[in-house]
Design an enzyme around this catalytic site. Structure first.
Site, short mmCIF file in Angstrom:
data_model
loop_
_atom_site.label_atom_id
_atom_site.label_comp_id
_atom_site.label_asym_id
_atom_site.label_seq_id
_atom_site.Cartn_x
_atom_site.Cartn_y
_atom_site.Cartn_z
N ARG A 101 -20.95 -36.06 37.10
CA ARG A 101 -21.14 -35.56 35.72
C ARG A 101 -22.31 -36.29 35.06
NH1 ARG A 101 -15.95 -36.49 32.56
NH2 ARG A 101 -15.26 -34.65 33.71
N ARG A 170 -17.94 -41.68 25.90
CA ARG A 170 -18.40 -40.56 26.73
C ARG A 170 -19.67 -39.95 26.10
NH1 ARG A 170 -14.24 -38.72 30.18
NH2 ARG A 170 -13.01 -40.52 30.82
N LYS A 254 -10.84 -43.60 27.42
CA LYS A 254 -12.10 -42.97 27.04
C LYS A 254 -12.22 -42.90 25.51
CE LYS A 254 -9.89 -38.48 27.85
NZ LYS A 254 -9.89 -37.29 28.71
N LYS A 256 -14.54 -40.83 22.51
CA LYS A 256 -15.43 -39.67 22.34
C LYS A 256 -16.03 -39.66 20.94
CE LYS A 256 -12.99 -36.85 25.75
NZ LYS A 256 -12.28 -35.58 26.02
N CYS A 477 -11.13 -24.66 31.67
CA CYS A 477 -11.50 -25.82 32.49
C CYS A 477 -11.60 -25.38 33.95
CB CYS A 477 -10.48 -26.93 32.32
SG CYS A 477 -8.88 -26.57 33.10
N CYS A 483 -9.70 -29.92 40.69
CA CYS A 483 -9.15 -30.93 39.78
C CYS A 483 -7.77 -31.37 40.29
CB CYS A 483 -9.03 -30.38 38.36
SG CYS A 483 -8.30 -31.59 37.21
N CYS A 522 -3.83 -27.80 33.10
CA CYS A 522 -2.88 -28.89 32.88
C CYS A 522 -2.91 -29.25 31.41
CB CYS A 522 -3.22 -30.09 33.77
SG CYS A 522 -4.47 -31.20 33.07
N CYS A 526 -8.89 -30.31 28.55
CA CYS A 526 -10.34 -30.44 28.65
C CYS A 526 -11.10 -29.29 27.98
CB CYS A 526 -10.76 -30.56 30.11
SG CYS A 526 -10.22 -32.11 30.88
#
Length: 619
Positions: A101, A170, A254, A256, A477, A483, A522, A526
């Site tokens: 990424r 991120r 994380k 953001k 996603c 994934c 899930c 995302c």
């Protein structure tokens, strides 16, 4: 703890509070040591020698995958190890491959970087490039042995993957539209880039491992940012540490960040840990920023202690102090975020547990003075910037719709070929959008027809009237097969879902209706389904939790309407809801606003008594 008494003649309340906070911070004890056992990942970070091991050692080993310990550290370098479940039969070894990424503050992708990614996708990847919901690109299908040359090529092409994943800040988001005549947009891009620099991990591990210690030639860091990173006095800096802001253990999870302008919610600002909103004066000069904090969408099914949450207004900060406030918020989460339970480690849980007032007070201790009151804002709207637009400098930009962000060639549809030809021929930068689309920027007006011809020749639609509005405002996603968290399909399922929903809307007499639809495989969220008007969240194979009631401008959280809907039940599930929407909506009311207004009890009551064929399509 006592504070000094200050006797200042004609002293303002703000000054008194500032002096108080300065004294309190200087004498405050360090945060209490957590008595519960830290999570396993905290130990891995501590033993990693600032993100070097075991990645550096295992990269040299002749194996097709990394260990689980290395995988956790590898994330900080911008890569996830995955297993292509389509290519693995039961009982066989996993089909190991890497997802890589990129980090692109504000979604900016220079032409040389895009062409490198296009080449890497063919040489080492699965022949596709995927735009993410955080304005970066992902490459899928890279083998372990090809990871180092891939990352090296990206860095040498003005790109980076450092911090695109892992327990750090991120990719910093910003509105993608390249309006050269809008100073507020220019401020948003500038500060998105600066904050990305400020919060970039400082360890030398990245360049040691992937470029043999050679730091690629890149733009010089802003001197203000360099100075702000080292500035201390209020507890934000970890002394004598290679990571002055993060420290040895980095962040609990994380983090953001986004920067935007009043009225533009193309970045889903309420879903971020930290959002800055540009505030200018009447002359268009930057004065400061409104600050939101505490958004986050990841959750776990059947774990009520995990939940999606929208960000809260925290206050306002002058432009001169913005880096100090960002550091203060990061330091608060760094020192008080939960490091024992990773499901409870995001900033949203700290603010939820403490309350906004306590959080603000703690931030002010690190900041060294009070946070100013929040400034009034105009209503936010969602923009996708598709189609042709004036940049404001005589040039144009073109927003190209990318279904679920997947840049590929398939049959007569050759988006990957078209974009490569355009970027190569006209040397155009790309701005990725938070909706997984691409803006081709700096287009000379005389090249407009040629660029449209290239796209049309490759089956890429540029006429917005020919793009179904349901598709235009949808996201999904990747989910299966790559994934590891996915329990069901998403990217591969949503096209058929949207076709079935469109047919159902036609059936009940709502032929031109559209709304924000998002799907994930899930509950991690995302594709931000919890902000959608209609959200599908994978709950089991071929089944989804359904969320309703978000709004078109993504400023209100949706709510879970049902825990499990099988894919075969889509029409019978949605038909009564759409019929009630048609019968009872207010003039120009959106689907999400309608669901939030009438409430789930009314929707369930109508659905339970609904008779197919009696009420559908009779109005």
């Amino acid at each position: 703890m006592g504070a000094k008494s200050y006797h200042v003649s004609a002293c303002s309340d703000d000054l008194i509070r500032t002096l108080y906070f300065t004294e309190m911070v200087q004498s405050a004890p360090p945060p209490a040591v957590e008595t519960r056992k830290p999570s396993k990942v905290e130990g891995l970070k501590e033993r990693s020698n600032f993100l070097r091991e075991p990645v550096a050692t295992e990269l040299l080993q002749d194996t097709n995958h990394f260990s689980e310990d290395a995988v956790q550290i590898l994330k900080f370098h911008g890569s996830y190890q995955q297993d292509n479940r389509d290519n693995r039969a039961k009982g066989q070894e996993k089909d190991y491959q890497m997802m890589l990424r990129t980090r692109n503050p504000g979604g900016f992708v220079p032409p040389e970087l895009y062409l490198t990614l296009d080449k890497l996708a063919d040489e080492y990847g699965n022949h596709t490039i995927r735009a993410t919901t955080r304005q970066g690109f992902q490459l899928h299908g890279i083998l372990k042995k090809n990871l180092k040359p891939s990352i090296a090529a990206i860095v040498q092409s003005m790109g980076s993957t450092l911090g695109a994943c892992g327990d750090v800040n991120r990719n910093v988001m910003a509105p993608p539209a390249p309006f050269k005549n809008r100073r507020d947009y220019q401020y948003a891009w500038e500060y998105a880039e600066n904050i990305a620099q400020l919060l970039t991990p400082q360890t030398g591990a990245y360049y040691e491992i992937w470029l043999d210690g050679e730091k690629a030639i890149s733009a010089e860091e802003n001197p203000e940012v360099v100075a702000a990173r080292q500035k201390n006095g209020t507890g934000t800096i970890v002394h004598d540490n290679p990571e002055p802001i993060y420290g040895t253990h980095y962040m609990p999870r994380k983090f953001k960040v986004s920067v935007t302008v009043p009225g533009d919610n193309s970045i889903d600002l309420y879903s971020q840990d930290l959002t800055l909103v540009v505030i200018t004066n009447k002359k268009g000069e930057l004065k400061g920023f409104n600050v939101f904090a505490g958004g986050g969408l990841g959750r776990t099914h059947n774990k009520e202690e995990t939940f999606a949450r929208t960000a809260d207004p925290i206050g306002y900060v002058q432009k001169e102090d913005v880096y100090d406030l960002v550091k203060a918020i990061v330091a608060t989460q760094r020192d008080y975020g939960d490091r024992t339970d990773r499901r409870h480690a995001r900033l949203k849980y700290l603010i939820h547990d403490w309350g906004v007032d306590k959080f603000r007070t703690k931030v002010e201790e690190y900041f060294g003075k009070p946070v100013e009151p929040f400034k009034k804002l105009i209503k936010f709207r969602y923009h996708d910037f598709l189609g042709w637009h004036e940049q404001g400098d005589g040039k144009l930009f073109l927003g190209v719709s990318i279904d679920n962000g997947r840049v590929k060639d398939e049959g007569d549809f050759k988006l990957k070929t078209a974009l490569r030809e355009i970027v190569e021929k006209y040397n155009l930068p790309i701005h990725l959008t938070p909706h997984q689309n691409a803006l081709l920027c700096n287009i000379a007006p005389e090249h407009k027809e040629e660029i449209e011809a290239i796209l049309n020749r490759n089956g890429v639609v540029t006429d917005l009237e020919k793009i179904d509005s349901l598709e235009r405002f949808s996201m999904a996603c990747p989910a299966l097969p790559t994934c590891g968290l996915a329990v069901t399909e998403s990217e591969r399922a949503i096209p058929s879902f949207l076709q079935r929903i469109r047919a159902l809307l036609d059936k009940v007499g709502l032929p031109n209706e559209h709304f924000v639809t998002r799907m994930t495989g899930c509950p991690n969220g995302c594709a931000r389904p919890y902000m959608a008007e209609l959200g599908f969240v994978g709950s089991a194979p071929l089944s989804y939790q359904v969320w309703l009631g978000g709004c078109p401008n993504q400023t209100r959280l949706a709510q879970p309407y049902t825990e499990k809907m099988h894919v075969d039940d889509l029409e019978t599930f949605l038909e009564p809801i759409f019929v009630l929407f048609k019968k009872s909506r207010k003039k120009k009311e959106s689907f999400g606003d309608f669901c939030a207004r009438v409430g789930f009890d009314a929707i369930r009551s109508f659905s339970e008594n609904y008779q197919p064929g009696v009420e559908a399509g009779n109005g």
